[in-house]
Design a protein around this motif. Structure first.
Motif, PDB file in Angstrom:
ATOM      1  N   ILE B   7       0.725  -1.235  -0.085  1.00 58.12           N
ATOM      2  CA  ILE B   7      -0.053   0.011   0.056  1.00 58.12           C
ATOM      3  C   ILE B   7       1.028   1.242   0.021  1.00 58.12           C
ATOM      4  CG2 ILE B   7      -1.583   1.206   1.339  1.00 58.12           C
ATOM      5  CD1 ILE B   7      -3.228  -1.061   0.650  1.00 58.12           C
ATOM      6  N   ARG B  10       2.182   1.726  -3.277  1.00 61.75           N
ATOM      7  CA  ARG B  10       1.589   2.354  -4.206  1.00 61.75           C
ATOM      8  C   ARG B  10       1.142   3.843  -3.986  1.00 61.75           C
ATOM      9  NH1 ARG B  10      -3.599  -1.236  -5.166  1.00 61.75           N
ATOM     10  NH2 ARG B  10      -4.079   1.074  -6.109  1.00 61.75           N
ATOM     11  N   GLU B  11       1.094   4.269  -3.054  1.00 58.81           N
ATOM     12  CA  GLU B  11       0.806   5.575  -2.725  1.00 58.81           C
ATOM     13  C   GLU B  11       2.018   6.468  -2.928  1.00 58.81           C
ATOM     14  OE1 GLU B  11      -2.087   6.744  -1.924  1.00 58.81           O
ATOM     15  OE2 GLU B  11      -3.194   4.973  -1.275  1.00 58.81           O
ATOM     16  N   THR B  54      -9.557  14.395   8.244  1.00 54.05           N
ATOM     17  CA  THR B  54     -10.232  13.563   7.058  1.00 54.05           C
ATOM     18  C   THR B  54     -11.930  13.701   7.402  1.00 54.05           C
ATOM     19  OG1 THR B  54      -8.462  11.953   7.133  1.00 54.05           O
ATOM     20  CG2 THR B  54     -10.675  11.374   6.132  1.00 54.05           C
ATOM     21  N   GLN B  66     -14.612  15.567   0.529  1.00 53.97           N
ATOM     22  CA  GLN B  66     -13.474  14.774   0.082  1.00 53.97           C
ATOM     23  C   GLN B  66     -13.264  14.792  -1.503  1.00 53.97           C
ATOM     24  OE1 GLN B  66     -12.128  10.431   0.231  1.00 53.97           O
ATOM     25  NE2 GLN B  66     -12.603  11.020   2.146  1.00 53.97           N
ATOM     26  N   GLU B  67     -14.363  14.768  -2.246  1.00 55.13           N
ATOM     27  CA  GLU B  67     -14.207  14.667  -3.529  1.00 55.13           C
ATOM     28  C   GLU B  67     -14.181  16.110  -4.063  1.00 55.13           C
ATOM     29  OE1 GLU B  67     -16.602  13.044  -2.001  1.00 55.13           O
ATOM     30  OE2 GLU B  67     -16.916  11.136  -2.916  1.00 55.13           O
ATOM     31  N   GLU B 130      -3.113   9.740   2.753  1.00 55.00           N
ATOM     32  CA  GLU B 130      -3.867   8.396   2.792  1.00 55.00           C
ATOM     33  C   GLU B 130      -3.094   7.606   3.229  1.00 55.00           C
ATOM     34  OE1 GLU B 130      -5.314   7.177  -1.312  1.00 55.00           O
ATOM     35  OE2 GLU B 130      -6.779   8.896  -1.459  1.00 55.00           O
ATOM     36  N   LEU B 133      -3.179   7.855   7.131  1.00 58.47           N
ATOM     37  CA  LEU B 133      -4.418   7.159   7.344  1.00 58.47           C
ATOM     38  C   LEU B 133      -4.636   5.424   7.550  1.00 58.47           C
ATOM     39  CD1 LEU B 133      -7.324   9.162   6.003  1.00 58.47           C
ATOM     40  CD2 LEU B 133      -6.863   8.655   8.327  1.00 58.47           C
ATOM     41  N   PHE B 134      -3.881   5.063   6.362  1.00 61.07           N
ATOM     42  CA  PHE B 134      -3.736   3.857   6.285  1.00 61.07           C
ATOM     43  C   PHE B 134      -2.983   3.080   7.406  1.00 61.07           C
ATOM     44  CE2 PHE B 134      -0.958   0.221   4.933  1.00 61.07           C
ATOM     45  CZ  PHE B 134      -1.851  -0.770   4.745  1.00 61.07           C
ATOM     46  N   TYR B 136      -2.114   4.410  10.297  1.00 61.18           N
ATOM     47  CA  TYR B 136      -2.792   4.613  11.382  1.00 61.18           C
ATOM     48  C   TYR B 136      -3.825   3.529  11.758  1.00 61.18           C
ATOM     49  CZ  TYR B 136      -6.578   6.225  14.742  1.00 61.18           C
ATOM     50  OH  TYR B 136      -7.549   6.103  15.378  1.00 61.18           O
ATOM     51  N   GLY B 137      -4.591   3.366  10.693  1.00 62.77           N
ATOM     52  CA  GLY B 137      -5.786   2.119  10.912  1.00 62.77           C
ATOM     53  C   GLY B 137      -5.034   1.026  11.395  1.00 62.77           C
ATOM     54  N   ARG B 200     -13.684  12.610 -12.503  1.00 63.32           N
ATOM     55  CA  ARG B 200     -14.142  11.657 -11.864  1.00 63.32           C
ATOM     56  C   ARG B 200     -14.523  11.786 -10.268  1.00 63.32           C
ATOM     57  NH1 ARG B 200     -10.687   6.760  -9.537  1.00 63.32           N
ATOM     58  NH2 ARG B 200     -10.343   8.293  -8.093  1.00 63.32           N
ATOM     59  N   MET B 224      -7.180  -2.687 -14.843  1.00 69.58           N
ATOM     60  CA  MET B 224      -6.519  -1.547 -14.091  1.00 69.58           C
ATOM     61  C   MET B 224      -5.446  -2.279 -12.860  1.00 69.58           C
ATOM     62  SD  MET B 224      -7.567   1.437 -14.831  1.00 69.58           S
ATOM     63  CE  MET B 224      -7.830   2.266 -13.317  1.00 69.58           C
ATOM     64  N   ASP B 225      -5.970  -3.330 -12.563  1.00 69.63           N
ATOM     65  CA  ASP B 225      -4.840  -4.174 -11.614  1.00 69.63           C
ATOM     66  C   ASP B 225      -3.785  -4.729 -12.167  1.00 69.63           C
ATOM     67  OD1 ASP B 225      -6.754  -5.905 -12.821  1.00 69.63           O
ATOM     68  OD2 ASP B 225      -7.729  -6.232 -10.951  1.00 69.63           O
ATOM     69  N   GLU B 239      -7.514   4.688 -17.878  1.00 69.32           N
ATOM     70  CA  GLU B 239      -8.879   4.184 -17.225  1.00 69.32           C
ATOM     71  C   GLU B 239      -9.548   3.024 -18.061  1.00 69.32           C
ATOM     72  OE1 GLU B 239     -10.546   5.071 -14.416  1.00 69.32           O
ATOM     73  OE2 GLU B 239      -9.588   6.686 -13.733  1.00 69.32           O
TER      74      GLU B 239
END
Lengths: 107, 272
Positions: B7, B10-11, B54, B66-67, B130, B133-134, B136-137, B200, B224-225, B239
């Motif tokens: 993760i 990727r970020e 957040t 957020q958007e 992000e 947050l990740f 932290y989670g 988007r 996409m993956d 996309e």
């Protein structure tokens, strides 16, 4: 000024969005989506209200729905999807990919 | 340990590739490294603030804050990238041609670098918040221990930064003549891709209509993956299932920046 604003609104109106057709709830608990399978009508715009009951943040993500949104811990958030053509649309929680998996079934 | 590593990788990759391209595109500008460092530093500090906020941000505008926040960041980034490319079309040739024009370019070059520092700060802020947050989670949850979490995150960070560095090093080896064309091209695609992402987010937040959704589905050709799909998504905004509005934003941004570059390019001296 008023005429300008009106003209601008008229010019933009095909691009601006309309309200959703229906609202559906989705819950995150113990890093899982409840319900894991969500049936929705095809051809309708849906407001998906995601309620994260976990204390930790989660990222709702779906390539098929083309959506991506972080939902804070113990918080609610809405995501607009559709109108969808009939089919299955997988989504998952990016931060807990092994457990947080679900599918949207449009019919 | 592998989960957090992937993760964070990727970020980090997204921001690192952007920094790699910007660093390459601005080589020769004075004070570049300082500005890059300022951008990364400000972005890291900002990402912690955004991560902490957040919930507050998400609650704005009836749950679509957020958007709007992401769309605004991407909008600013597109403007900065577009401006950079148009600026480079004017000055890049002189800079590449002769050292003496460097002196003249220094002043506007500083302004240019400060704008790019903001751009880098925004990119780091978006991805960094992000990641924070990740992590932290994960640390708040049960599961993996602190050491394995930290080492995984660090591994991902190093790998992501390494990719950015590799891109920079690869670009830096290219001869100057083709160099500006190549980096300008990369930035053009990057900016168009960001404009598509911005569309988007605006659709997801119900601000604009998707028009056709999806306009096409190429996920059977290039999902996409997949690694290539992911890389093309990061570099050129690929996309597999874009909406019509995304394609429109993408195309218009591409066209406007390209025309800006054409028009601002100084005329080539005619050989007699």
């Amino acid at each position: 000024m008023k005429t300008l604003a009106l003209a601008l609104t008229l010019a933009l109106s095909p691009a601006l969005s309309m309200a959703a057709d229906l609202e559906l709830g989705l819950t995150i608990k113990n890093h899982q989506f409840v319900p894991a399978e969500l049936k929705v009508p095809a051809g309708k715009k849906i407001k998906l209200v995601v309620n994260n009951l976990d204390g930790t943040p989660e990222e709702f993500e779906s390539h098929q729905l083309n959506r991506e949104k972080v939902i804070a811990g113990n918080a609610k958030s809405s995501i607009y999807v559709g109108p969808l053509s009939p089919g299955k649309y997988a989504f998952w929680g990016e931060f807990n990919m092994s457990t947080a998996r679900g599918v949207l079934v449009a019919e | 340990m592998i989960g957090p590593a992937i993760i964070v990788f990727r970020e980090t990759l997204e921001a690192a590739l952007l920094i790699g391209i910007i660093a390459a595109a601005t080589r020769g500008l004075s004070g570049r490294n300082l500005w890059l460092a300022v951008g990364v530093g400000a972005g890291l500090a900002g990402s912690l603030v955004v991560a902490g906020l957040t919930e507050a941000i998400a609650e704005l505008a009836e749950g679509t804050g957020q958007e709007l926040f992401n769309a605004a960041i991407l909008g600013v980034a597109v403007l900065m990238l577009g401006w950079h490319n148009i600026w480079m079309a004017t000055h890049g040739r002189e800079m590449a041609a002769e050292a003496r024009s460097m002196g003249q370019a220094v002043k506007s070059g500083q302004r240019q670098m400060s704008a790019l520092a903001i751009l880098i700060a925004l990119a780091v802020l978006r991805e960094g918040s992000e990641t924070a947050l990740f992590l932290y989670g994960l640390s708040a949850g049960t599961g993996s221990g602190r050491v394995s979490l930290l080492s995984g995150g660090l591994l991902g960070l190093v790998a992501g930064a390494g990719c950015g560095w590799a891109l920079y090093a690869g670009l830096a080896r290219i001869p100057l003549r083709q160099f500006f064309t190549l980096t300008s091209g990369l930035i053009l695609f990057l900016a168009a891709g960001m404009a598509g992402q911005m569309a988007r987010f605006l659709i997801q937040g119900d601000v604009i209509r998707p028009l056709a959704s999806p306009l096409w589905d190429s996920s059977f050709l290039l999902p996409m993956d997949s690694v290539l799909g992911n890389l093309l998504h990061l570099l050129a905004g690929y996309e597999a299932r874009p909406s019509g509005m995304q394609v429109l934003f993408y195309g218009l941004t591409f066209l406007v920046i390209l025309l800006g570059m054409r028009w601002s390019r100084p005329p080539i001296p005619q050989a007699i």
